[in-house]
Motif scaffolding. Structure first.
Motif, PDB file in Angstrom:
ATOM      1  N   LYS A 191       0.836  -1.207   0.000  1.00  0.00           N
ATOM      2  CA  LYS A 191       0.000   0.000   0.000  1.00  0.00           C
ATOM      3  C   LYS A 191       0.868   1.252   0.000  1.00  0.00           C
ATOM      4  O   LYS A 191       0.574   2.212  -0.730  1.00  0.00           O
ATOM      5  CB  LYS A 191      -0.929  -0.003   1.218  1.00  0.00           C
ATOM      6  CG  LYS A 191      -2.013  -1.068   1.168  1.00  0.00           C
ATOM      7  CD  LYS A 191      -2.836  -1.072   2.461  1.00  0.00           C
ATOM      8  CE  LYS A 191      -3.912  -2.139   2.442  1.00  0.00           C
ATOM      9  NZ  LYS A 191      -4.678  -2.187   3.724  1.00  0.00           N
ATOM     10  N   ARG A 192       1.933   1.244   0.809  1.00  0.00           N
ATOM     11  CA  ARG A 192       2.841   2.400   0.841  1.00  0.00           C
ATOM     12  C   ARG A 192       3.478   2.643  -0.524  1.00  0.00           C
ATOM     13  O   ARG A 192       3.730   3.783  -0.913  1.00  0.00           O
ATOM     14  CB  ARG A 192       3.936   2.196   1.893  1.00  0.00           C
ATOM     15  CG  ARG A 192       3.551   2.592   3.290  1.00  0.00           C
ATOM     16  CD  ARG A 192       4.767   2.690   4.207  1.00  0.00           C
ATOM     17  NE  ARG A 192       5.421   1.403   4.381  1.00  0.00           N
ATOM     18  CZ  ARG A 192       5.086   0.513   5.319  1.00  0.00           C
ATOM     19  NH1 ARG A 192       4.104   0.775   6.165  1.00  0.00           N
ATOM     20  NH2 ARG A 192       5.739  -0.621   5.426  1.00  0.00           N
TER      21      ARG A 192
ATOM     22  N   SER B 299       2.094   1.874  -3.328  1.00  0.00           N
ATOM     23  CA  SER B 299       1.015   1.988  -4.332  1.00  0.00           C
ATOM     24  C   SER B 299       1.109   0.873  -5.370  1.00  0.00           C
ATOM     25  O   SER B 299       0.889   1.089  -6.569  1.00  0.00           O
ATOM     26  CB  SER B 299       1.052   3.368  -5.016  1.00  0.00           C
ATOM     27  OG  SER B 299       0.854   4.399  -4.080  1.00  0.00           O
TER      28      SER B 299
END
Length: 272
Positions: A66-67, A69
């Motif tokens: 998630k960090r 992307s």
């Protein structure tokens, strides 16, 4: 319409020899982030997906994805073939690249070379790699397969090693699949002498040193840049030289019909 290429990076926190290796730091980012960074600069258009497990310990990998992307998929811890297949289905892949997360020094140019070979021979091969036989320095592992090929393996594979390592069912059954291989254009074979992958603490020290030496002046440094560095500073080569040629084949020689004993080496005995 162009084929949709999906690069699946298999990653998990569990490791018998170096737990949590994918989250170890490299110049302010994680090892996984540095590897994804290198895959994102290949010339070919592709979607990078991190495929991890549903185990709670792998929540940290999802948070890292998630960090970054980067899309992710969570599946079986041990059935990595199913993890690849389900991730490829979810992201509607036509062509699937299997890249293990223990290759943070992988050269984007080598990924492109194998993709070029696959697409220049469009329709000729179901599976193309640079591993059968391997010639590049260990840690530049690229395996490419059509979605139909991956599904056929998913349908047919039953042995634990086939499920754990995703592709042995393919390259162990050349009568069922059209298999291609790209050898290193140099004509050299460093697969058993140069180790750019991570499985032991010494591997991490080697990779960390390579990044420290090369990244700040050339963030997209190549395999040749690493080899040139090792020529200039052979002490870096020696950091993990004792593990050169050690790979997972060593534990399955009695099960693999296409792998010879000279394609692997037993790990040296550990001293306390």
């Amino acid at each position: 319409m162009a084929d949709k290429v999906v690069i699946i990076v298999q990653a998990r926190m569990a490791s018998s020899r170096l737990p949590g290796k994918v989250m170890m730091p490299l110049l302010g980012k994680t090892l996984l982030a540095r590897m994804v960074e290198r895959l994102l600069i290949i010339r070919h258009r592709a979607t990078v997906v991190i495929a991890t497990s549903v185990n709670l310990e792998d929540d940290v990998i999802v948070e890292e994805a998630k960090r970054l992307s980067i899309p992710y998929y969570r599946g079986s811890l041990d059935n990595v073939l199913d993890r690849h297949y389900q991730a490829a289905r979810l992201f509607e892949a036509d062509v699937v690249l299997k890249i293990p997360s223990d290759c943070p020094l992988i050269d984007p140019r080598i990924v492109d070379d194998v993709l070029d070979y696959f697409f220049n021979n469009r329709g000729k091969y179901d599976y193309v790699s640079n591993l059968h036989p391997a010639t590049h320095p260990d840690g530049n592992d690229v395996e490419i397969m059509t979605m139909a090929c991956l599904q056929k393996a998913w349908d047919g594979a039953t042995r634990p090693l086939e499920l754990e390592h995703t592709t042995p069912y393919i390259w162990e059954n050349p009568e069922l699949f059209r298999i291609g291989n790209l050898e290193w254009q140099t004509g050299l074979n460093y697969s058993m002498s140069h180790r750019f992958t991570i499985d032991y603490p010494e591997d991490y020290q080697f990779i960390k040193r390579v990044f420290e030496e090369l990244y700040r002046t050339r963030d997209n440094f190549s395999c040749q840049d690493i080899l040139d560095l090792l020529q200039r500073k052979p002490e870096i080569y020696e950091i993990n030289a004792q593990y050169a040629g050690v790979n997972w084949y060593r534990n399955h020689l009695n099960e693999l019909k296409t792998i010879a004993a000279e394609q692997t080496r037993q790990a040296p005995l550990q001293t306390v």
